[in-house]
Design a protein around this motif. Structure first.
Motif, PDB file in Angstrom:
ATOM      1  N   GLU A   1     -46.927 -96.241  58.229  1.00  0.00           N
ATOM      2  CA  GLU A   1     -45.966 -97.168  57.634  1.00  0.00           C
ATOM      3  C   GLU A   1     -45.660 -96.779  56.183  1.00  0.00           C
ATOM      4  OE1 GLU A   1     -47.603-101.042  57.989  1.00  0.00           O
ATOM      5  OE2 GLU A   1     -47.558-101.076  60.188  1.00  0.00           O
ATOM      6  N   TYR A   2     -46.704 -96.353  55.476  1.00  0.00           N
ATOM      7  CA  TYR A   2     -46.505 -95.896  54.090  1.00  0.00           C
ATOM      8  C   TYR A   2     -45.533 -94.717  54.047  1.00  0.00           C
ATOM      9  CZ  TYR A   2     -47.547 -93.299  49.795  1.00  0.00           C
ATOM     10  OH  TYR A   2     -47.449 -92.593  48.619  1.00  0.00           O
ATOM     11  N   ARG A   3     -45.755 -93.741  54.918  1.00  0.00           N
ATOM     12  CA  ARG A   3     -44.861 -92.576  54.966  1.00  0.00           C
ATOM     13  C   ARG A   3     -43.437 -93.011  55.321  1.00  0.00           C
ATOM     14  NH1 ARG A   3     -46.947 -87.406  55.165  1.00  0.00           N
ATOM     15  NH2 ARG A   3     -49.224 -87.224  55.147  1.00  0.00           N
ATOM     16  N   ASN A   4     -43.303 -93.985  56.223  1.00  0.00           N
ATOM     17  CA  ASN A   4     -41.974 -94.470  56.603  1.00  0.00           C
ATOM     18  C   ASN A   4     -41.264 -95.120  55.414  1.00  0.00           C
ATOM     19  OD1 ASN A   4     -42.248 -93.588  59.233  1.00  0.00           O
ATOM     20  ND2 ASN A   4     -43.019 -95.560  59.997  1.00  0.00           N
ATOM     21  N   ARG A   5     -42.044 -95.886  54.610  1.00  0.00           N
ATOM     22  CA  ARG A   5     -41.448 -96.512  53.422  1.00  0.00           C
ATOM     23  C   ARG A   5     -40.931 -95.452  52.456  1.00  0.00           C
ATOM     24  NH1 ARG A   5     -45.763-100.265  54.050  1.00  0.00           N
ATOM     25  NH2 ARG A   5     -47.092 -99.209  52.511  1.00  0.00           N
ATOM     26  N   VAL A   6     -41.722 -94.417  52.255  1.00  0.00           N
ATOM     27  CA  VAL A   6     -41.332 -93.343  51.337  1.00  0.00           C
ATOM     28  C   VAL A   6     -40.110 -92.602  51.875  1.00  0.00           C
ATOM     29  CG1 VAL A   6     -42.070 -91.178  50.269  1.00  0.00           C
ATOM     30  CG2 VAL A   6     -43.670 -93.089  50.448  1.00  0.00           C
ATOM     31  N   ASP A   7     -40.117 -92.319  53.206  1.00  0.00           N
ATOM     32  CA  ASP A   7     -38.968 -91.639  53.825  1.00  0.00           C
ATOM     33  C   ASP A   7     -37.690 -92.474  53.675  1.00  0.00           C
ATOM     34  OD1 ASP A   7     -40.482 -89.488  54.612  1.00  0.00           O
ATOM     35  OD2 ASP A   7     -40.848 -90.248  56.643  1.00  0.00           O
ATOM     36  N   LYS A   8     -37.812 -93.769  53.849  1.00  0.00           N
ATOM     37  CA  LYS A   8     -36.641 -94.654  53.770  1.00  0.00           C
ATOM     38  C   LYS A   8     -36.036 -94.629  52.369  1.00  0.00           C
ATOM     39  CE  LYS A   8     -35.045 -99.304  54.852  1.00  0.00           C
ATOM     40  NZ  LYS A   8     -35.397-100.631  55.393  1.00  0.00           N
ATOM     41  N   LEU A   9     -36.896 -94.663  51.354  1.00  0.00           N
ATOM     42  CA  LEU A   9     -36.385 -94.636  49.984  1.00  0.00           C
ATOM     43  C   LEU A   9     -35.646 -93.338  49.698  1.00  0.00           C
ATOM     44  CD1 LEU A   9     -39.267 -96.249  47.890  1.00  0.00           C
ATOM     45  CD2 LEU A   9     -37.180 -97.304  48.730  1.00  0.00           C
ATOM     46  N   LEU A  10     -36.141 -92.229  50.253  1.00  0.00           N
ATOM     47  CA  LEU A  10     -35.454 -90.942  50.049  1.00  0.00           C
ATOM     48  C   LEU A  10     -34.109 -90.936  50.768  1.00  0.00           C
ATOM     49  CD1 LEU A  10     -35.542 -88.007  48.956  1.00  0.00           C
ATOM     50  CD2 LEU A  10     -36.546 -87.351  51.157  1.00  0.00           C
ATOM     51  N   LYS A  11     -34.086 -91.388  52.021  1.00  0.00           N
ATOM     52  CA  LYS A  11     -32.843 -91.383  52.796  1.00  0.00           C
ATOM     53  C   LYS A  11     -31.792 -92.307  52.184  1.00  0.00           C
ATOM     54  CE  LYS A  11     -35.075 -90.264  57.206  1.00  0.00           C
ATOM     55  NZ  LYS A  11     -35.476 -90.775  58.539  1.00  0.00           N
ATOM     56  N   GLU A  12     -32.233 -93.418  51.605  1.00  0.00           N
ATOM     57  CA  GLU A  12     -31.302 -94.377  50.999  1.00  0.00           C
ATOM     58  C   GLU A  12     -30.880 -93.953  49.595  1.00  0.00           C
ATOM     59  OE1 GLU A  12     -29.914 -96.883  52.359  1.00  0.00           O
ATOM     60  OE2 GLU A  12     -31.055 -97.177  54.202  1.00  0.00           O
ATOM     61  N   GLY A  13     -31.431 -92.849  49.114  1.00  0.00           N
ATOM     62  CA  GLY A  13     -31.056 -92.352  47.794  1.00  0.00           C
ATOM     63  C   GLY A  13     -31.675 -93.117  46.641  1.00  0.00           C
ATOM     64  N   LYS A  14     -32.733 -93.897  46.906  1.00  0.00           N
ATOM     65  CA  LYS A  14     -33.377 -94.667  45.842  1.00  0.00           C
ATOM     66  C   LYS A  14     -34.364 -93.817  45.042  1.00  0.00           C
ATOM     67  CE  LYS A  14     -32.521 -98.321  45.200  1.00  0.00           C
ATOM     68  NZ  LYS A  14     -31.403 -98.907  44.426  1.00  0.00           N
ATOM     69  N   ILE A  15     -34.906 -92.775  45.656  1.00  0.00           N
ATOM     70  CA  ILE A  15     -35.778 -91.842  44.938  1.00  0.00           C
ATOM     71  C   ILE A  15     -35.304 -90.427  45.209  1.00  0.00           C
ATOM     72  CG2 ILE A  15     -37.783 -93.381  45.030  1.00  0.00           C
ATOM     73  CD1 ILE A  15     -38.927 -91.603  47.252  1.00  0.00           C
TER      74      ILE A  15
ATOM     75  N   ILE B   1     -37.690 -99.253  32.076  1.00  0.00           N
ATOM     76  CA  ILE B   1     -38.333 -98.423  33.105  1.00  0.00           C
ATOM     77  C   ILE B   1     -38.918 -99.302  34.200  1.00  0.00           C
ATOM     78  CG2 ILE B   1     -40.305 -96.902  33.555  1.00  0.00           C
ATOM     79  CD1 ILE B   1     -39.790 -95.651  30.798  1.00  0.00           C
ATOM     80  N   ARG B   2     -39.567-100.410  33.815  1.00  0.00           N
ATOM     81  CA  ARG B   2     -40.177-101.317  34.801  1.00  0.00           C
ATOM     82  C   ARG B   2     -39.106-101.880  35.745  1.00  0.00           C
ATOM     83  NH1 ARG B   2     -45.041-104.727  35.100  1.00  0.00           N
ATOM     84  NH2 ARG B   2     -45.817-103.560  33.314  1.00  0.00           N
ATOM     85  N   TYR B   3     -37.956-102.259  35.178  1.00  0.00           N
ATOM     86  CA  TYR B   3     -36.900-102.803  36.037  1.00  0.00           C
ATOM     87  C   TYR B   3     -36.334-101.714  36.953  1.00  0.00           C
ATOM     88  CZ  TYR B   3     -32.832-105.188  37.785  1.00  0.00           C
ATOM     89  OH  TYR B   3     -31.906-105.731  38.636  1.00  0.00           O
ATOM     90  N   ARG B   4     -36.166-100.503  36.427  1.00  0.00           N
ATOM     91  CA  ARG B   4     -35.648 -99.411  37.273  1.00  0.00           C
ATOM     92  C   ARG B   4     -36.600 -99.127  38.435  1.00  0.00           C
ATOM     93  NH1 ARG B   4     -34.708 -94.367  33.727  1.00  0.00           N
ATOM     94  NH2 ARG B   4     -34.130 -93.504  35.749  1.00  0.00           N
ATOM     95  N   LEU B   5     -37.907 -99.146  38.166  1.00  0.00           N
ATOM     96  CA  LEU B   5     -38.890 -98.930  39.233  1.00  0.00           C
ATOM     97  C   LEU B   5     -38.846-100.073  40.245  1.00  0.00           C
ATOM     98  CD1 LEU B   5     -41.885 -97.669  37.064  1.00  0.00           C
ATOM     99  CD2 LEU B   5     -40.490 -96.287  38.616  1.00  0.00           C
ATOM    100  N   TYR B   6     -38.631-101.279  39.748  1.00  0.00           N
ATOM    101  CA  TYR B   6     -38.496-102.446  40.628  1.00  0.00           C
ATOM    102  C   TYR B   6     -37.265-102.304  41.515  1.00  0.00           C
ATOM    103  CZ  TYR B   6     -37.491-107.370  41.801  1.00  0.00           C
ATOM    104  OH  TYR B   6     -37.197-108.543  42.448  1.00  0.00           O
ATOM    105  N   ASP B   7     -36.146-101.869  40.912  1.00  0.00           N
ATOM    106  CA  ASP B   7     -34.903-101.709  41.672  1.00  0.00           C
ATOM    107  C   ASP B   7     -35.034-100.614  42.723  1.00  0.00           C
ATOM    108  OD1 ASP B   7     -32.000-102.371  41.956  1.00  0.00           O
ATOM    109  OD2 ASP B   7     -31.788-100.254  41.411  1.00  0.00           O
ATOM    110  N   GLU B   8     -35.866 -99.605  42.444  1.00  0.00           N
ATOM    111  CA  GLU B   8     -36.107 -98.534  43.426  1.00  0.00           C
ATOM    112  C   GLU B   8     -36.635 -99.097  44.745  1.00  0.00           C
ATOM    113  OE1 GLU B   8     -37.292 -94.242  41.390  1.00  0.00           O
ATOM    114  OE2 GLU B   8     -38.849 -95.616  42.048  1.00  0.00           O
ATOM    115  N   LEU B   9     -37.378-100.188  44.662  1.00  0.00           N
ATOM    116  CA  LEU B   9     -38.042-100.746  45.847  1.00  0.00           C
ATOM    117  C   LEU B   9     -37.160-101.715  46.617  1.00  0.00           C
ATOM    118  CD1 LEU B   9     -41.497-101.431  44.151  1.00  0.00           C
ATOM    119  CD2 LEU B   9     -40.857 -99.459  45.556  1.00  0.00           C
TER     120      LEU B   9
END
Length: 720
Positions: free
Chosen positions: A145-159, A63-71
């Motif tokens: 910037e925090y919101r942008n980081r979260v938006d980017k992860l969603l658009k890239e399909g990481k979350i 789980i820790r590695y998967r969360l790391y890979d999400e970032l």
């Protein structure tokens, strides 16, 4: 006495989902997603072993590695504090797995409510939601910037959208009753289960698996199954002692989890049975900074206590040591019940409209698949073998010898002994002692082996060329050679060689533009004909001997049962019954018994018992001991099922290690799995402990068949 049930939605879904109809696509998608998740987790485990040096990666490590890979799309920076996570420090105590929405408001331990954050930031965040914490700690530009980081992860399909919404949720936006448990209870299965159970009990409460997990830990039930399984694995050298990351010495079974033992459901049931509504209330408000009323502290005072490390634990129903002893004692006596499918057909009433109204007809419907979907053709194919000259070489056998010169020499030797192959080719006249000569001068010896050619029936099917094609099954040798050449040209990779054939065709004759897209391959060796051959007028065709000509062959698939008999000489004999044949017997007019207890009774055969999948047998146990007088090892019988009262519950602990269920059946090939095992791997070191393979029928003479009811009790011994 007031009755109360506490249920976990996960268990509710598992038990009741079987009753709900799902489309084939839904089932396929579910299986596909499970298989993909399993494969992905296995890849991560291998990566942790190879690149991080973690020899036994735990679930939390994955789980820790998967969360790391999400970032990865934000440069492996944490979301709240934008702290870079060095790869070498990922598994250090500098970084925590953090709950996005605190468990005081959302008792959710799922992956969608987790991220990685620096430990000091996690401590500072406390019981705030992610967005509340960022807005309170940083200025408006940083929040953007925090919101942008979260938006980017969603658009890239990481979350996914679930985690995205949690990362942008404020505490004020969470309804008072917003916990995962309540969301699951709104699903149909949970609602229906609660509705049904409420009719038989006045108080029914649904709880989450996370609460059950907490109680298992507090009551020290986590390792009871490993302790119960320890001895049998330790004897085979499948245990180890390691030092974990905290520096503690830990004993454990290699590659084993509690889910390898069916009794892990029973352990959960124990925790659920003693769950109180007060526990649920307390845990849902555990970390709340406010709204902790008198009720919360009253629950803590009454139901919790501090352990030797000053941590708060729920009090066990009785003292912990005694509680663990009782649980282990009951688990040792527990048998796991598997349903055996005994019915072959069921009666259904088919209604059809007719001129007089409705015509109703009672129809027998098979309770399973009669045969595999594939229908095979049949061809005659020459088969070349190298065979040793011996007693089987009569005139018919000699006629199959490939070489005419060798045929003539063998026939000449057989003529000398009036056609008796035993006298001609064995004993003092065997080719090694009395050579067979192929020339009149008796100078050239034939040798001991010859090549024979026989025409044999092969069942075939046409199949599209794909990466799953097995070349050794292709019948046409020329086509097989062309396919092998294509495979070699692509480095032996079938995916590269046999996909996208429209753009990269395989030519049988390139000049004429003839391509190969489908090939004829061999099928199973044991089949049944569906029809007989007919002419264009639908008249049945017959061969030269007046027999019907079978056609359209099918593989009858699974065997329904194997019946075991004792013959007139006292030896055990078997009769294999396929589901296809069993159904034919049940549908015959008049119906025939599916289990033929009178089979060869006139020859002195006695029916003993059947073996069907998931039927149970108690086997004897032998152990190797050293004879003190001779110093040599010998086997002694340490458990004899015929000398034990199998119906006495006090004997269940002795019976359990020797109780196996039928897993697979074929002629003289019986595979049994220990009744507690969920793993179906045939681990060599655990043969006769977690699984058995029997290929000698006489070994079944020592086993005793038993029947186990739905509550895991032996209710019958022998064939019933």
């Amino acid at each position: 006495m007031k009755q109360r049930f506490v249920l976990c939605p996960i268990e509710i879904r598992i038990e009741l989902a079987r009753e709900l109809k799902k489309s084939a696509k839904e089932r396929a998608d579910l299986i596909s997603s499970i298989n993909k998740a399993t494969a992905d987790n296995e890849k991560i485990r291998q990566l942790l072993i190879n690149e991080f040096g973690i020899q036994r990666p735990s679930r939390n490590d994955v789980i820790r590695y998967r969360l790391y890979d999400e970032l990865s799309k934000v440069g492996y920076h944490t979301l709240y504090s934008d702290t870079y996570i060095p790869r070498e420090e990922l598994f250090s105590k500098r970084f925590d797995i953090e709950h996005i929405i605190p468990q005081s408001r959302l008792f959710d331990d799922s992956f969608a409510n987790k991220t990685i954050e620096a430990r000091d930031i996690n401590i500072e965040k406390g019981n705030a939601t992610a967005l509340d914490f960022v807005e309170a700690k940083y200025d408006s530009e940083y929040v953007k910037e925090y919101r942008n980081r979260v938006d980017k992860l969603l658009k890239e399909g990481k979350i996914g959208h679930g985690k995205y919404n949690k990362l942008l949720t404020k505490e004020n936006d969470i309804p008072e009753d917003f916990i995962n448990r309540d969301l699951r209870n709104t699903q149909y299965i949970s609602r229906k289960a609660l509705e049904i159970l409420s009719e038989v009990a006045p108080e029914v409460t649904a709880t989450s698996g996370s609460i059950t997990e907490r109680l298992r830990e507090d009551w020290q039930l986590i390792d009871v199954l490993q302790e119960l399984n320890w001895d049998k694995y330790d004897r085979q050298g499948l245990t180890e002692t390691i030092v974990n990351r905290d520096g503690n010495t830990v004993r454990r079974i290699k590659d084993w989890t509690k889910r390898n033992d069916h009794r892990h459901h029973a352990v959960d049931a124990v925790a659920i049975a003693f769950t109180r509504a007060e526990y649920v209330h307390y845990l849902n408000n555990l970390n709340a900074q406010s709204d902790k009323g008198k009720e919360f502290y009253a629950i803590r005072e009454r139901y919790l206590e501090r352990d030797k490390h000053n941590n708060l634990r729920f009090r066990s129903p009785i003292p912990v040591k005694e509680f663990r002893t009782v649980v282990k004692d009951q688990l040792e006596k527990s048998f796991v019940s598997h349903k055996s499918k005994n019915k072959v057909v069921t009666k259904n009433v088919n209604a059809t409209k007719c001129s007089g109204g409705v015509n109703r007809k009672v129809q027998l419907t098979p309770r399973g698949q009669l045969h595999n979907e594939t229908v095979y053709g049949r061809i005659m194919q020459p088969v070349v073998r190298e065979e040793k000259i011996g007693v089987a070489f009569d005139y018919d056998k000699i006629a199959t010898v490939a070489s005419a010169v060798e045929r003539k020499a063998l026939a000449r030797r057989l003529d000398m002994f009036n056609g008796d192959p035993k006298k001609a080719f064995t004993g003092k006249n065997s080719p090694t002692k009395n050579p067979v000569y192929i020339d009149n001068e008796r100078k050239v010896e034939l040798g001991t082996k010859v090549k024979t050619v026989t025409m044999e029936c092969v069942y075939t099917i046409r199949k599209e060329i794909s990466e799953s094609l097995k070349l050794d099954k292709v019948i046409d040798k020329g086509v097989k050679r062309i396919l092998q050449q294509r495979l070699d040209e692509n480095g032996g990779d079938p995916k590269e060689a046999f996909t996208n054939l429209d753009a990269n065709p395989i030519y049988l004759n390139k000049e004429k533009g003839i391509t190969i897209k489908r090939v004829t391959i061999t099928g199973p060796t044991e089949v049944e004909p569906l029809h007989s051959k007919r002419d264009h007028l639908c008249n049945e065709m017959r061969d030269a001997d007046g027999r019907t000509i079978p056609t359209d062959f099918i593989n009858t698939g699974n065997n329904h049962h194997i019946a075991i008999y004792r013959d007139a000489s006292g030896n055990l004999q078997e009769r294999v019954m396929s589901f296809f044949e069993a159904t034919a017997r049940a549908c015959a007019q008049p119906p025939l018994p599916v289990i033929d207890k009178d089979y060869r009774k006139c020859d002195g055969w006695e029916f003993l018992f059947t073996m069907k999948r998931n039927e149970y047998f108690v086997f004897p146990r032998y152990e190797s001991v050293v004879d003190s007088s001779t110093g040599q090892e010998k086997l002694i019988k340490t458990f004899d099922p015929k000398a034990v009262d199998l119906l006495d519950r006090d004997n269940y602990a002795k019976i359990s290690p020797n109780l196996f269920r039928v897993q697979k059946l074929a002629s003289k090939y019986y595979v049994f799995r220990h009744h507690l095992e969920t793993n179906v791997d045939d681990v060599k070191e655990l043969r006769d402990i977690t699984w058995k393979r029997i290929q000698t029928i006489k070994l079944m003479d020592e086993a005793v068949k038993v029947r186990i009811d739905n509550l895991g009790r032996i209710v019958a011994v022998g064939e019933s």
